[in-house]
Design a protein around this motif. Structure first.
Motif, short mmCIF file in Angstrom:
data_model
loop_
_atom_site.label_atom_id
_atom_site.label_comp_id
_atom_site.label_asym_id
_atom_site.label_seq_id
_atom_site.Cartn_x
_atom_site.Cartn_y
_atom_site.Cartn_z
N THR A 2 0.94 -1.07 0.00
CA THR A 2 -0.01 0.11 0.13
C THR A 2 0.97 1.34 -0.25
O THR A 2 1.83 1.28 0.66
CB THR A 2 -0.68 0.08 1.20
N LYS A 3 0.39 2.28 -0.78
CA LYS A 3 1.20 3.37 -0.92
C LYS A 3 0.40 4.46 -0.08
O LYS A 3 -0.84 4.25 -0.02
CB LYS A 3 1.15 3.89 -2.26
N PHE A 4 1.18 5.39 0.87
CA PHE A 4 0.53 6.28 1.90
C PHE A 4 0.85 7.63 1.34
O PHE A 4 1.99 7.69 0.66
CB PHE A 4 0.90 6.03 3.08
N THR A 5 -0.36 8.30 1.32
CA THR A 5 -0.11 9.66 0.93
C THR A 5 0.86 10.55 1.86
O THR A 5 0.87 9.93 2.99
CB THR A 5 -1.45 10.40 0.69
N HIS A 6 1.21 11.75 1.48
CA HIS A 6 1.97 12.54 2.52
C HIS A 6 1.12 12.77 3.71
O HIS A 6 1.74 12.91 4.72
CB HIS A 6 2.30 14.03 1.46
N GLU A 7 -0.21 13.22 3.51
CA GLU A 7 -0.86 13.43 4.40
C GLU A 7 -0.97 12.45 5.63
O GLU A 7 -0.98 12.51 6.73
CB GLU A 7 -2.43 14.03 4.08
N GLN A 8 -1.19 11.26 5.09
CA GLN A 8 -1.49 9.91 5.87
C GLN A 8 0.04 9.78 6.76
O GLN A 8 -0.08 9.51 7.84
CB GLN A 8 -1.50 8.68 5.24
N LYS A 11 0.22 12.54 9.37
CA LYS A 11 -0.75 12.54 10.66
C LYS A 11 -0.04 11.12 11.36
O LYS A 11 -0.28 11.43 12.62
CB LYS A 11 -2.00 11.99 10.03
N ALA A 12 0.36 10.07 10.68
CA ALA A 12 0.97 9.08 11.55
C ALA A 12 1.95 9.53 12.45
O ALA A 12 2.22 9.43 13.61
CB ALA A 12 1.34 7.93 10.70
N VAL A 13 2.83 10.29 11.63
CA VAL A 13 4.21 10.89 12.44
C VAL A 13 3.67 11.82 13.74
O VAL A 13 4.41 11.70 14.87
CB VAL A 13 5.09 11.35 11.59
N LEU A 14 2.75 12.52 13.46
CA LEU A 14 2.40 13.60 14.39
C LEU A 14 1.81 12.81 15.73
O LEU A 14 1.86 13.23 16.75
CB LEU A 14 1.59 14.55 13.71
N GLU A 15 1.09 11.80 15.34
CA GLU A 15 0.41 10.69 16.57
C GLU A 15 1.42 10.22 17.39
O GLU A 15 1.50 10.34 18.60
CB GLU A 15 -0.45 9.85 15.91
N GLU A 50 10.10 17.57 5.23
CA GLU A 50 10.69 17.18 3.90
C GLU A 50 11.02 15.84 3.82
O GLU A 50 11.04 15.27 2.88
CB GLU A 50 12.12 17.89 3.69
N GLY A 51 11.33 15.24 5.18
CA GLY A 51 11.83 13.69 5.33
C GLY A 51 10.64 12.92 5.01
O GLY A 51 10.76 11.65 4.58
N ILE A 52 9.20 13.36 5.09
CA ILE A 52 8.15 12.62 4.93
C ILE A 52 7.82 12.30 3.42
O ILE A 52 7.24 11.61 2.99
CB ILE A 52 6.99 13.09 5.74
N ILE A 53 8.22 13.71 2.65
CA ILE A 53 7.74 13.48 1.29
C ILE A 53 8.83 12.40 0.48
O ILE A 53 9.79 12.43 0.63
CB ILE A 53 8.00 15.09 0.67
N LEU A 54 7.69 11.65 -0.11
CA LEU A 54 8.38 10.83 -1.03
C LEU A 54 9.55 11.55 -2.06
O LEU A 54 8.93 12.29 -2.94
CB LEU A 54 7.55 9.88 -2.01
N LYS A 55 10.62 10.83 -2.23
CA LYS A 55 11.69 11.37 -2.98
C LYS A 55 12.18 10.26 -3.99
O LYS A 55 12.63 9.15 -3.28
CB LYS A 55 12.76 12.02 -2.18
N HIS A 56 11.81 10.29 -4.92
CA HIS A 56 12.36 9.18 -5.92
C HIS A 56 13.14 9.84 -6.97
O HIS A 56 12.76 11.07 -7.35
CB HIS A 56 11.19 8.44 -6.49
N GLY A 57 14.17 9.27 -7.45
CA GLY A 57 15.06 10.03 -8.51
C GLY A 57 16.25 8.92 -8.81
O GLY A 57 16.44 7.82 -8.36
N THR A 58 16.98 9.75 -9.51
CA THR A 58 18.21 8.78 -9.82
C THR A 58 19.38 9.41 -9.23
O THR A 58 19.56 10.71 -9.14
CB THR A 58 18.45 8.98 -11.40
N TYR A 59 20.24 8.56 -8.73
CA TYR A 59 21.19 8.94 -7.93
C TYR A 59 22.70 8.80 -8.58
O TYR A 59 22.76 7.71 -9.44
CB TYR A 59 21.44 8.21 -6.44
#
Length: 175
Positions: A2-8, A11-15, A50-59
């Motif tokens: 399951t993919k979780f949105t940024h908001e989900q 919310k989990a982290v703040l809980e 910023e750490g919660i936002i999904l970051k995909h890319g080429t390294y």
């Protein structure tokens, strides 16, 4: 998975951070493991929102090499290293580490993404009658030898048939 949105995620982290709930209980609410929630919390603590936002890319190869060497230099786990460098998943770091030690640092500079261009015929495999796995070249050689054996058998039977016919004619002619 399951993919979780940024908001989900947020919310989990703040809980966990503000309401002091356990990662296990939040994981159960979301239907994911406690490890995933713990990873989000570590990313949040390290990088903030910023750490919660999904970051995909080429390294780059240099970045990959630096990450693997830093991880071993500081004796860090895969997931801590991933969080430290802002990589979404520790498995990515594990793959880099495997490449680094199996094929050397230069392997991290190659672009191995996507499908391979050609499949070579000798890579294709087939099971023979004995259950052994063979390459396509071996199968081809076996087929050629079988054809030769069958041709020889066919010629032998033709000669035998001709000799039998000749004998029958001879025996019928004597009587």
């Amino acid at each position: 998975m399951t993919k979780f949105t940024h908001e989900q995620r947020m919310k989990a982290v703040l809980e966990v951070v503000e309401n002091h709930m356990s990662c296990n209980s939040i994981g159960k609410q979301l239907g994911c493991g406690e490890t995933l929630v713990r990873r989000w919390v570590k990313s949040y603590e390290q990088f903030g929102v910023e750490g919660i936002i999904l970051k995909h890319g080429t390294y780059s190869g240099e970045f990959k090499q630096h990450v693997v060497e830093y991880m071993h230099e500081k004796n860090l786990s895969l997931f801590v290293t991933a969080a430290l460098f802002g990589i979404p998943n520790g498995t990515t770091v594990a793959n880099w580490e495997r490449l680094y030690y199996e094929e050397g640092p230069q392997a991290l500079y190659r672009n191995n993404r996507g499908r391979k261009k050609n499949m070579q015929s000798d890579r294709k495999i087939k099971e023979n009658s004995t259950g052994k796995i063979q390459s396509a070249n071996q199968v081809e050689e076996d087929l050629i030898s079988e054809v030769q054996r069958l041709r020889m058998e066919n010629e032998y039977l033709k000669k035998l048939n001709a000799l039998v016919q000749e004998r029958i004619v001879r025996e019928n002619g004597k009587k």
